[in-house]
Scaffold this active site. Structure first.
Site, PDB file in Angstrom:
ATOM      1  N   CYS A 129     -21.778 -48.183 -61.732  1.00 38.25           N
ATOM      2  CA  CYS A 129     -23.052 -47.490 -61.967  1.00 38.25           C
ATOM      3  C   CYS A 129     -24.276 -48.360 -61.693  1.00 38.25           C
ATOM      4  O   CYS A 129     -25.328 -47.847 -61.342  1.00 38.25           O
ATOM      5  CB  CYS A 129     -23.096 -46.906 -63.373  1.00 38.25           C
ATOM      6  SG  CYS A 129     -22.912 -48.110 -64.680  1.00 38.25           S
ATOM      7  N   CYS A 176     -20.558 -43.795 -61.922  1.00 40.11           N
ATOM      8  CA  CYS A 176     -19.659 -44.947 -62.064  1.00 40.11           C
ATOM      9  C   CYS A 176     -18.596 -45.052 -60.971  1.00 40.11           C
ATOM     10  O   CYS A 176     -17.612 -45.764 -61.126  1.00 40.11           O
ATOM     11  CB  CYS A 176     -19.022 -44.936 -63.448  1.00 40.11           C
ATOM     12  SG  CYS A 176     -20.261 -45.108 -64.749  1.00 40.11           S
ATOM     13  N   LYS A 186     -14.474 -45.197 -74.815  1.00 34.18           N
ATOM     14  CA  LYS A 186     -15.912 -45.291 -74.575  1.00 34.18           C
ATOM     15  C   LYS A 186     -16.485 -43.877 -74.624  1.00 34.18           C
ATOM     16  O   LYS A 186     -16.070 -43.003 -73.865  1.00 34.18           O
ATOM     17  CB  LYS A 186     -16.166 -45.924 -73.217  1.00 34.18           C
ATOM     18  CG  LYS A 186     -17.634 -46.003 -72.851  1.00 34.18           C
ATOM     19  CD  LYS A 186     -17.821 -46.784 -71.570  1.00 34.18           C
ATOM     20  CE  LYS A 186     -19.266 -46.813 -71.147  1.00 34.18           C
ATOM     21  NZ  LYS A 186     -19.451 -47.559 -69.890  1.00 34.18           N
ATOM     22  N   ARG A 214     -29.419 -48.807 -69.924  1.00 34.16           N
ATOM     23  CA  ARG A 214     -29.635 -48.199 -68.604  1.00 34.16           C
ATOM     24  C   ARG A 214     -30.974 -48.622 -68.024  1.00 34.16           C
ATOM     25  O   ARG A 214     -31.125 -48.678 -66.803  1.00 34.16           O
ATOM     26  CB  ARG A 214     -29.465 -46.682 -68.688  1.00 34.16           C
ATOM     27  CG  ARG A 214     -27.998 -46.347 -68.937  1.00 34.16           C
ATOM     28  CD  ARG A 214     -27.712 -44.868 -69.085  1.00 34.16           C
ATOM     29  NE  ARG A 214     -26.317 -44.688 -69.486  1.00 34.16           N
ATOM     30  CZ  ARG A 214     -25.777 -43.533 -69.817  1.00 34.16           C
ATOM     31  NH1 ARG A 214     -26.509 -42.434 -69.797  1.00 34.16           N
ATOM     32  NH2 ARG A 214     -24.507 -43.466 -70.165  1.00 34.16           N
ATOM     33  N   GLU A 217      -6.276 -42.296 -75.407  1.00 34.82           N
ATOM     34  CA  GLU A 217      -6.905 -43.195 -74.433  1.00 34.82           C
ATOM     35  C   GLU A 217      -6.396 -44.631 -74.620  1.00 34.82           C
ATOM     36  O   GLU A 217      -6.052 -45.315 -73.649  1.00 34.82           O
ATOM     37  CB  GLU A 217      -8.436 -43.185 -74.584  1.00 34.82           C
ATOM     38  CG  GLU A 217      -9.139 -42.005 -73.942  1.00 34.82           C
ATOM     39  CD  GLU A 217      -9.234 -42.139 -72.415  1.00 34.82           C
ATOM     40  OE1 GLU A 217      -8.695 -43.099 -71.835  1.00 34.82           O
ATOM     41  OE2 GLU A 217      -9.840 -41.259 -71.791  1.00 34.82           O
ATOM     42  N   LYS A 227     -16.334 -48.366 -78.140  1.00 30.84           N
ATOM     43  CA  LYS A 227     -17.757 -48.484 -77.818  1.00 30.84           C
ATOM     44  C   LYS A 227     -18.428 -47.123 -77.894  1.00 30.84           C
ATOM     45  O   LYS A 227     -17.871 -46.176 -77.347  1.00 30.84           O
ATOM     46  CB  LYS A 227     -17.868 -49.041 -76.396  1.00 30.84           C
ATOM     47  CG  LYS A 227     -19.257 -49.086 -75.831  1.00 30.84           C
ATOM     48  CD  LYS A 227     -19.206 -49.539 -74.404  1.00 30.84           C
ATOM     49  CE  LYS A 227     -20.613 -49.448 -73.874  1.00 30.84           C
ATOM     50  NZ  LYS A 227     -20.677 -49.597 -72.459  1.00 30.84           N
ATOM     51  N   SER A 283     -26.570 -51.426 -76.735  1.00 31.72           N
ATOM     52  CA  SER A 283     -28.008 -51.661 -76.645  1.00 31.72           C
ATOM     53  C   SER A 283     -28.812 -50.848 -77.661  1.00 31.72           C
ATOM     54  O   SER A 283     -29.753 -51.359 -78.258  1.00 31.72           O
ATOM     55  CB  SER A 283     -28.489 -51.352 -75.224  1.00 31.72           C
ATOM     56  OG  SER A 283     -28.138 -50.033 -74.847  1.00 31.72           O
ATOM     57  N   TYR A 288     -25.591 -58.056 -78.487  1.00 32.56           N
ATOM     58  CA  TYR A 288     -26.832 -58.686 -78.029  1.00 32.56           C
ATOM     59  C   TYR A 288     -27.395 -59.608 -79.117  1.00 32.56           C
ATOM     60  O   TYR A 288     -28.351 -60.326 -78.870  1.00 32.56           O
ATOM     61  CB  TYR A 288     -27.847 -57.602 -77.629  1.00 32.56           C
ATOM     62  CG  TYR A 288     -27.295 -56.726 -76.531  1.00 32.56           C
ATOM     63  CD1 TYR A 288     -27.279 -57.155 -75.211  1.00 32.56           C
ATOM     64  CD2 TYR A 288     -26.712 -55.492 -76.832  1.00 32.56           C
ATOM     65  CE1 TYR A 288     -26.721 -56.377 -74.210  1.00 32.56           C
ATOM     66  CE2 TYR A 288     -26.159 -54.699 -75.835  1.00 32.56           C
ATOM     67  CZ  TYR A 288     -26.162 -55.153 -74.526  1.00 32.56           C
ATOM     68  OH  TYR A 288     -25.593 -54.391 -73.535  1.00 32.56           O
TER      69      TYR A 288
HETATM   70  C1  PBG Z   1     -21.213 -49.088 -67.603  1.00 25.93           C
HETATM   71  C2  PBG Z   1     -21.633 -49.672 -68.901  1.00 25.93           C
HETATM   72  C3  PBG Z   1     -22.592 -49.157 -69.756  1.00 25.93           C
HETATM   73  C4  PBG Z   1     -22.666 -50.023 -70.852  1.00 25.93           C
HETATM   74  C5  PBG Z   1     -21.773 -51.044 -70.611  1.00 25.93           C
HETATM   75  N1  PBG Z   1     -21.127 -50.798 -69.413  1.00 25.93           N
HETATM   76  C6  PBG Z   1     -23.526 -48.034 -69.622  1.00 25.93           C
HETATM   77  C7  PBG Z   1     -23.120 -46.655 -69.447  1.00 25.93           C
HETATM   78  O1  PBG Z   1     -21.963 -46.259 -69.599  1.00 25.93           O
HETATM   79  O2  PBG Z   1     -24.031 -45.904 -69.103  1.00 25.93           O
HETATM   80  C8  PBG Z   1     -23.585 -49.826 -72.016  1.00 25.93           C
HETATM   81  C9  PBG Z   1     -23.794 -51.002 -72.880  1.00 25.93           C
HETATM   82  C10 PBG Z   1     -24.951 -50.908 -73.806  1.00 25.93           C
HETATM   83  O3  PBG Z   1     -25.569 -49.854 -74.047  1.00 25.93           O
HETATM   84  O4  PBG Z   1     -25.275 -51.964 -74.351  1.00 25.93           O
HETATM   85  N2  PBG Z   1     -21.084 -50.046 -66.619  1.00 25.93           N
END
Ligand code: PBG
Length: 326
Positions: A122, A130, A195, A205, A233, A248, A274, A313
Site C-alpha cells: 500500500c 495492498c 488485522k 496513512r 486466521e 492489530k 498510530s 510508537y
Molecule cells: C499496511 C500497514 C498499515 C499499518 C501497518 N501496516 C496500514 C493499513 O493497513 O492501512 C498501520 C499501522 C498503524 O496505524 O500504526 N502496510
C-alpha cells in the site's frame, strides 16, 4: 461493624510489597520500534498526528536507531515511502528501492540491530491498495507472487525478519515457500494474522502516505465485530508457517489478543497502532491525561492480555522511562 473476611489490601500497602507481587513486567526487550523511511539526505519531516515521529531519510534513520539502541531497543520495523509510486508498487520489489537501500545501510552501520520489514504494497502503489488491482478489488493470488518477489528482495538485502501485513489469503505460505526456495529457511515470519479494518490506522496513512485512493480495505482486513474468525486466521497462518502471530490494533482488541495467546501458545505480538498512540498524545497535550502514566498503563495492559512483543510508537519514550524508573 462489618469486618471483611478477606483483606486484599495487605499486599498493596507499599511500593515494596507491590513490586514483589507484581504479575507483569515491561522492559525494552518487549518493544519493536516502527520507522518511516524516505529517500534523500538529512530529512526529518515531522508527522503531525504522531508527535515525536518523523519521516526519516536513511542517514537520519541510522542516527535515530543508534540512540534507540542505547536505550535498550533491540528491534525496529521499517515502512518505506518511495520516490515514485506506480500501479504495481515496483519500488517494493527493487534492489534499489527505499527499503532495500535502508536495509543495506542499517545492517552495515548497526549490525547488532534486529531489522524487521513490513511486507505490503500500500505504501508503494499509486492507488494505495495492498496489492494487484483487478477492477476495484485487490486480486489475491496475483498479489501473492508480488509478495514473494518482495520478501526475496528483503531477504537478500539483509532483513532479519519479514512481517506481511496485507491480509491476503495464503500470504504466509507463499512467503515461506519463496524464502525456503531462496535459501532463507531460517528467516522468521511475523504474520499480521489478525488485522482488523480499523479507523485507528488514520495517522499511519498520513505518515506512510498510503491511504487508499478509493474505497477502503474491508475486502481484505477483518470486520471489527468478529472474534471466532480471528481464531481461524491465526490457525491458518500458523499452519502455513508463521513463527509469530500478530493482533492489530492492540487496546481495542485485547479480548482477541488474549484468546489468540491462550488458544495457540505461540509467540504473540500486538501492534499498538498510530491512532492509539495519537489519542494518548492528544489527550496528554491538552492536559487531560498524565502522559507517562497512561503510556505505561496502555503497554502493561497489552502485555498482561498476552502480548510477548509490542510494536509501539512509544518504544523509545517507554524504554527511557523504564530505565530511569529503575
Ligand atoms: C499496511 C500497514 C498499515 C499499518 C501497518 N501496516 C496500514 C493499513 O493497513 O492501512 C498501520 C499501522 C498503524 O496505524 O500504526 N502496510
Amino acid at each position: 461493624m462489618y469486618t471483611p473476611e478477606y483483606r486484599m489490601r495487605r499486599l498493596r500497602a507499599n511500593a515494596n510489597i507491590r513490586a514483589l507481587v507484581r504479575e507483569t513486567h515491561l522492559s525494552a526487550d518487549d518493544f519493536i520500534l516502527p520507522y518511516f523511511v524516505v529517500p534523500g539526505k538529512g530529512k526529518r519531516h515531522p508527522i503531525k498526528s504522531m508527535p515525536g515521529h518523523f519521516q526519516l531519510s536513511i542517514d537520519e534513520l541510522i542516527a535515530d536507531a543508534r540512540q534507540a539502541m542505547e536505550l535498550g531497543i533491540r528491534a525496529v520495523i521499517l515502512f518505506g515511502i518511495p520516490e515514485h509510486k506506480d500501479p504495481l508498487g515496483s519500488d517494493a520489489t527493487s534492489d534499489e528501492g527505499i527499503i532495500s537501500r535502508a536495509l543495506r545501510a542499517l545492517k552495515e552501520a548497526l549490525p547488532e540491530l534486529y531489522v524487521i520489514t513490513d511486507v505490503c504494497f500500500c505504501e508503494y502503489t499509486d492507488h494505495g491498495h495492498c496489492g494487484l488491482l483487478h477492477g476495484n478489488d485487490v486480486e489475491n493470488d496475483g498479489t501473492l507472487a508480488m509478495l514473494q518477489d518482495q520478501v526475496r528482495v528483503h531477504a537478500r538485502n539483509g532483513a532479519d525478519m519479514v512481517a506481511p501485513s496485507g491480509m491476503m489469503d495464503g500470504m504466509v505460505g507463499a512467503i515461506r515457500e519463496a524464502l525456503d526456495d531462496e535459501g532463507y529457511a531460517n528467516l522468521p515470519i511475523m504474520s499480521y494474522a489478525v488485522k482488523y479494518a480499523s479507523g485507528f490506522y488514520g495517522p499511519f496513512r498520513d505518515a506512510a502516505e498510503s491511504a487508499p485512493q478509493f474505497g477502503d480495505r474491508s475486502s481484505y482486513q477483518m470486520d471489527p465485530a468478529n472474534g471466532n474468525e480471528a481464531m481461524r486466521e491465526a490457525a491458518i497462518d500458523i499452519e502455513e508457517g508463521a513463527d509469530i502471530i500478530m493482533v492489530k490494533p492492540a487496546m481495542p482488541y485485547l479480548d482477541i489478543l488474549h484468546r489468540v495467546r491462550e488458544e495457540f501458545g505461540m509467540p504473540t505480538a500486538a501492534y499498538q497502532v498510530s491512532g492509539e498512540f495519537a489519542m494518548i498524545k492528544a489527550a496528554a497535550a491538552n492536559g487531560w491525561l498524565d502522559h507517562d502514566r497512561v503510556m505505561l498503563e496502555s503497554l502493561i495492559s497489552i502485555k498482561r492480555a498476552g502480548a510477548d512483543l509490542i510494536l509501539t510508537y512509544f518504544a523509545r519514550e517507554a524504554a527511557e522511562k523504564l530505565r530511569t524508573a529503575q
